[in-house]
Design an enzyme around this catalytic site. Sequence first.
Site, PDB file in Angstrom:
ATOM      1  CG  HIS A 184      -1.887   1.024   1.403  1.00 23.18           C
ATOM      2  ND1 HIS A 184      -1.593   2.308   1.776  1.00 23.18           N
ATOM      3  CD2 HIS A 184      -3.229   0.988   1.231  1.00 23.18           C
ATOM      4  CE1 HIS A 184      -2.718   3.016   1.821  1.00 23.18           C
ATOM      5  NE2 HIS A 184      -3.730   2.238   1.496  1.00 23.18           N
ATOM      6  CG  ASP A 217       0.748  -2.096   6.040  1.00 23.11           C
ATOM      7  OD1 ASP A 217      -0.217  -2.228   6.827  1.00 23.11           O
ATOM      8  OD2 ASP A 217       0.641  -1.538   4.931  1.00 23.11           O
ATOM      9  CD  GLN A 222      -6.836  -4.560   4.390  1.00 19.76           C
ATOM     10  OE1 GLN A 222      -7.756  -5.253   4.819  1.00 19.76           O
ATOM     11  NE2 GLN A 222      -7.047  -3.325   3.967  1.00 19.76           N
ATOM     12  CE  LYS A 242      -7.253  -0.225   6.284  1.00 18.58           C
ATOM     13  NZ  LYS A 242      -7.996   0.312   5.148  1.00 18.58           N
ATOM     14  CB  CYS A 257      -3.573   3.260  -1.624  1.00 19.47           C
ATOM     15  SG  CYS A 257      -4.836   4.483  -1.336  1.00 19.47           S
TER      16      CYS A 257
HETATM   17  N1  7TS Z   1      -1.713  -0.647   4.593  1.00 20.70           N
HETATM   18  C1  7TS Z   1      -2.669  -1.435   4.069  1.00 20.70           C
HETATM   19  C2  7TS Z   1      -2.331  -2.844   3.668  1.00 20.70           C
HETATM   20  C3  7TS Z   1      -3.966  -0.923   3.934  1.00 20.70           C
HETATM   21  O1  7TS Z   1      -4.919  -1.714   3.444  1.00 20.70           O
HETATM   22  C4  7TS Z   1      -4.229   0.408   4.304  1.00 20.70           C
HETATM   23  C5  7TS Z   1      -5.578   1.043   4.072  1.00 20.70           C
HETATM   24  C6  7TS Z   1      -3.211   1.161   4.883  1.00 20.70           C
HETATM   25  C7  7TS Z   1      -1.957   0.596   4.995  1.00 20.70           C
HETATM   26  C8  7TS Z   1      -3.428   2.542   5.406  1.00 20.70           C
HETATM   27  O2  7TS Z   1      -4.283   2.481   6.494  1.00 20.70           O
HETATM   28  P1  7TS Z   1      -4.876   3.830   7.123  1.00 20.70           P
HETATM   29  O3  7TS Z   1      -5.902   3.337   8.083  1.00 20.70           O
HETATM   30  O4  7TS Z   1      -3.765   4.549   7.768  1.00 20.70           O
HETATM   31  O5  7TS Z   1      -5.465   4.586   5.975  1.00 20.70           O
HETATM   32  N2  7TS Z   1      -6.263   0.474   2.994  1.00 20.70           N
HETATM   33  C9  7TS Z   1      -7.329   0.979   2.352  1.00 20.70           C
HETATM   34  C10 7TS Z   1      -7.958   0.332   1.294  1.00 20.70           C
HETATM   35  O6  7TS Z   1      -7.635  -0.768   0.866  1.00 20.70           O
HETATM   36  N3  7TS Z   1      -8.973   1.084   0.863  1.00 20.70           N
HETATM   37  O7  7TS Z   1      -9.015   2.210   1.590  1.00 20.70           O
HETATM   38  C11 7TS Z   1      -7.996   2.158   2.520  1.00 20.70           C
END
Ligand code: 7TS
Length: 421
Positions: A136, A213, A216, A239, A379
Site C-alpha cells: 500500500h 504493515d 489488513q 478496519k 493505493c
Molecule cells: N496498509 C494497508 C495494507 C492498507 O490496506 C491500508 C488502508 C493502509 C496501509 C493505510 O491504512 P490507514 O488506516 O492509515 O489509511 N487500505 C485501504 C484500502 O484498501 N482502501 O481504503 C484504505
Amino acid sequence: MGTISAEPRRGSRAGFDVERVRGQFPALAQSINGQPLAYLDSAATSQKPRAVLDALSAYYEHDNANVHRGIHELSRRATIAFEDARGTVARWVNAAEPAEVIWTRGTTEALNLVAMAWGLDNVEEGDEILISVLEHHSNIVPWQLLAQRRRAKLRYIEIDEQGRLVLDDLSRLLTERTKIVAISHVSNALGTINPIERVVDAAHDAGAVVVVDGAQGAVHTPVDVQALGADFYAFSGHKMCAPTGIGVLWGRRDLLEAMSPYQGGGEMISVVEREQSTWAAIPHKFEAGTPNIAGAIGMGVAIDFLAEIGMEAIVEHEQDLLSYALERLRPIPDIRIFGPDSLSERSAVVSFTLGDAHPHDISTILDSAGVAVRAGHHCAQLVMKHFGVSSTARASFYLYNNRDDVDRLVAGLAQVSAIFA
Ligand code: 7TS
C-alpha cells in the site's frame, strides 16, 4: 503462530451466527437505491457494531475529560478507560506489555513514525531499505521520504503472476547495508497473505529491523507479535470495527526506548527547559498532544466485541465466504481475478476486472443495485502496474457479510455484462 496457515482452522463455526452478528451493525440495516445494502468494502473501512457506537456516546456523555492531566473524577475515569484500552490491544496482539502499544491515527501514522523516528536515527547514506511491490502507498512513500532524506537506496521484493512475493532471491536482496525491511502482512489490493516469519528470519539474519504493515493482517488473522518475531507492527482501528482516527504501532521495548520522539508537544516530555527537554517513558514519548481518547476506548470495545465472537470463527467464516465468492465469480465470462489461486494464500478480498468495463462503471452499476465495492488502484499503483491495469474493482468481506451479499454481487455483475455486451 500469528498468521493464517494452510492448516484446517481450529475452532468451529457452530457458534457463529452471521445473522446475529449482522444485526449488531446498524449501518447494514439500510437500503441503498431501493435495495438492501450489500457492503463489500470493508478492506477500505469496516462498519461499526452497536457496542462501539454506544461506548463512544457513553464516553462523551459521562466521562469526557483529558487524560493523564487532571485529578478530578472525570479525568480519572477517562484515563483509566484510555489505558485499559491500551491493555486490551496489548493482550489482543500478545505484546509483552502495554507500554509497547503506541496510539496513532492509524497504520499510516504508525509507519511514518517508524520511518521518521527510527529511520532518521539509524539509516545513513548508502544504506538500503527493502520493501515490496505489493505494498500500500503508506508502506512505500514514508520509506521514499526517508531514503531521499538520508540518500539511502530503496529496493523491492518483486511479485509473481499470482501477486505473491518472490522470495527466492531474498538473500540477494538483503545485504549488510539493509537497515529496514517493511512488508505487509496481508495485501489490501489482492488479499495475498505474506509469509512474514520467513521474511523476518532472513531480515534478522541480515541485521535489519522488520516493520510489518498489519492494516489488513490484524483484521483477518489472529496476531501474535511475539510469535511473528517482527520489530514493529502497525494497524488501524477503523478496519476492525473501531472508529476512524485511531490505530496502533506496536514496537519492541528496546527499540522504542532507543528511538527519538516523532512529534514534540504536551504529554511526551519529562522536563522542559529553555534549550532542551527530556522525554517521558514509552509509550507516552510517542504520544504528543491530546490523543484520540474516545477512539482508543472505542478500539478497546471493538476488540472485546471481536474477542467474544472469536477470531478463529471469524476467519473461518471469511474463508468460507471467499471460497464461495471465488466459486461463483470464476465462471463469469471475461472476468479476470487477481491474486493467488490457492485459498490458503489469500484473505477475504477479491480484486477483478470484467471485460472492457471500467472498474468505476462496474462500481457505479453495482451501487445502483445496493452493492458497495471499491474501484480504483487501491493505493497500490505498483501492483496495478505489475498486472498492466490502471484499476480494478474490489469486493472485500468481513464478519458481517453473508452468502446473499455474494449472490447480489454476482447478480450485479450479470447486469454489468449485459450493459457492456
Ligand atoms: N496498509 C494497508 C495494507 C492498507 O490496506 C491500508 C488502508 C493502509 C496501509 C493505510 O491504512 P490507514 O488506516 O492509515 O489509511 N487500505 C485501504 C484500502 O484498501 N482502501 O481504503 C484504505
